[in-house]
Structures are given as structure tokens and as C-alpha cells.
Motif scaffolding. Structure first.
Motif, short mmCIF file in Angstrom:
data_model
loop_
_atom_site.label_atom_id
_atom_site.label_comp_id
_atom_site.label_asym_id
_atom_site.label_seq_id
_atom_site.Cartn_x
_atom_site.Cartn_y
_atom_site.Cartn_z
N LEU A 118 61.90 27.88 70.79
CA LEU A 118 60.75 28.77 71.00
C LEU A 118 61.23 30.19 71.27
O LEU A 118 60.73 31.15 70.70
N PHE A 119 62.22 30.34 72.16
CA PHE A 119 62.72 31.66 72.50
C PHE A 119 63.37 32.34 71.30
O PHE A 119 63.25 33.56 71.14
N GLU A 120 64.05 31.59 70.45
CA GLU A 120 64.64 32.18 69.24
C GLU A 120 63.55 32.77 68.35
O GLU A 120 63.67 33.90 67.88
N GLU A 121 62.51 31.99 68.10
CA GLU A 121 61.42 32.46 67.25
C GLU A 121 60.69 33.63 67.92
O GLU A 121 60.31 34.60 67.27
N LEU A 125 60.12 37.60 66.68
CA LEU A 125 58.79 38.21 66.67
C LEU A 125 58.78 39.51 67.48
O LEU A 125 58.20 40.51 67.07
N MET A 126 59.45 39.50 68.63
CA MET A 126 59.42 40.66 69.52
C MET A 126 60.25 41.83 68.99
O MET A 126 60.14 42.94 69.50
N HIS A 127 61.05 41.62 67.95
CA HIS A 127 61.80 42.73 67.35
C HIS A 127 60.99 43.48 66.29
O HIS A 127 61.45 44.49 65.77
#
Length: 159
Positions: A118-121, A125-127
Motif C-alpha cells: 500500500l505504501f509503495e503505491e 501517487l504522492m509524487h
């Protein structure tokens, strides 16, 4: 675009954003439910794990305040989590009279399996947004995070 059209568009966007926040909240609850089930704990315990992990350890009083629980309820939560091997009680290095509650390496390992993908995805997204957009989002979220605690207290008072 006329002022009337801008105001109308803004109202539509506010409604759309509000709806997305509601969907996000529902998704958070659903995800927390399956994570708690996978870890063999309840959602209150999971919320407390989040508080403990986010702060790098907390006292029982700090946990009670942030989680909105009584100190008696926190004792029961910590006892359950300690039996699962997810937290440990340690003496505060600065004040030996205080006991801190910290997550264990066993919990970190389990959490990584669950949250890692989840954190990888999420990181990808946050970039996408620009620095300015990220700063605006942070400002908005911080302001928004000040609203709900006031209303938690209002409802608790029966108003």
C-alpha cells in the motif's frame, strides 16, 4: 467565467471533494477492519497501534488522550497487544518513573507485509503533485484535522 459561474463551480467542487473524503473514510474503515482481523486484534487496538507507532512510543496517558480512551481501557488494550507480542512496556530513558509503550520488531515485520505494498503505491501517487500542490494539501489537511476533535468533544458533551 462569470463570478456566478465560478461560485457555482466552486460549490460543485466542494461537494465533489466532500464526497471523496467520505469515500476515503469508508475505505479507511474497511481496510482497518481487514488489517485488524489479519493481525488478530480489534479496531480499537489497531488505532492504538497506529498512535504508538507514529510517535515512536507513548505513555499510557498520552495514548489515552490521543485515542480518546480512558486510562483503564488503555491498560486493557496494552495488555492485549503485549500478549500478542505487538507492543512492549519500557522505562522512559529520561524519566525512569515513566513507562513507555513501544511497538515490537514482530509487529513491524507483520505491518510491513500488510502495509508495504500500500505504501509503495501511495508513494507513487504522492509524487504526482507539484511541491506547491503538496504544500496546499498539507495546509488543508492540517486545518481539517483541527475540526473533528472539536466536534468529538461537542458530541461527547451531548451538544
Amino acid at each position: 467565467m462569470s463570478r456566478e459561474n465560478r461560485e457555482s463551480k466552486k460549490e460543485r467542487l466542494i461537494a465533489e471533494l466532500s464526497e471523496e473524503f467520505r469515500v476515503s473514510g469508508i475505505n479507511d474503515i474497511a481496510f482497518d477492519e481487514v488489517v485488524a482481523d489479519r493481525l488478530g486484534i480489534n479496531r480499537t487496538d489497531l488505532n492504538c497501534m497506529d498512535v504508538i507507532e507514529r510517535h515512536g512510543g507513548v505513555t499510557a496517558g498520552e495514548l489515552a488522550t490521543e485515542a480518546g480512551l480512558t486510562t483503564g481501557a488503555v491498560t486493557a488494550v496494552v495488555d492485549r497487544l503485549e500478549r500478542k507480542g505487538y507492543v512492549r512496556r519500557t522505562r522512559d530513558t529520561e524519566d525512569r518513573r515513566k513507562v513507555k509503550i513501544e511497538v515490537t520488531p514482530a509487529f513491524i515485520a507483520e505491518a510491513e507485509k500488510i502495509y508495504g505494498p500500500l505504501f509503495e503505491e501511495w508513494s507513487e501517487l504522492m509524487h504526482r503533485p507539484t511541491i506547491g500542490q503538496l504544500e496546499a494539501m498539507i495546509e488543508f489537511m492540517r486545518a481539517g484535522n483541527e475540526v473533528k476533535p472539536r466536534h468529538i468533544e461537542r458530541v461527547r458533551r451531548g451538544e
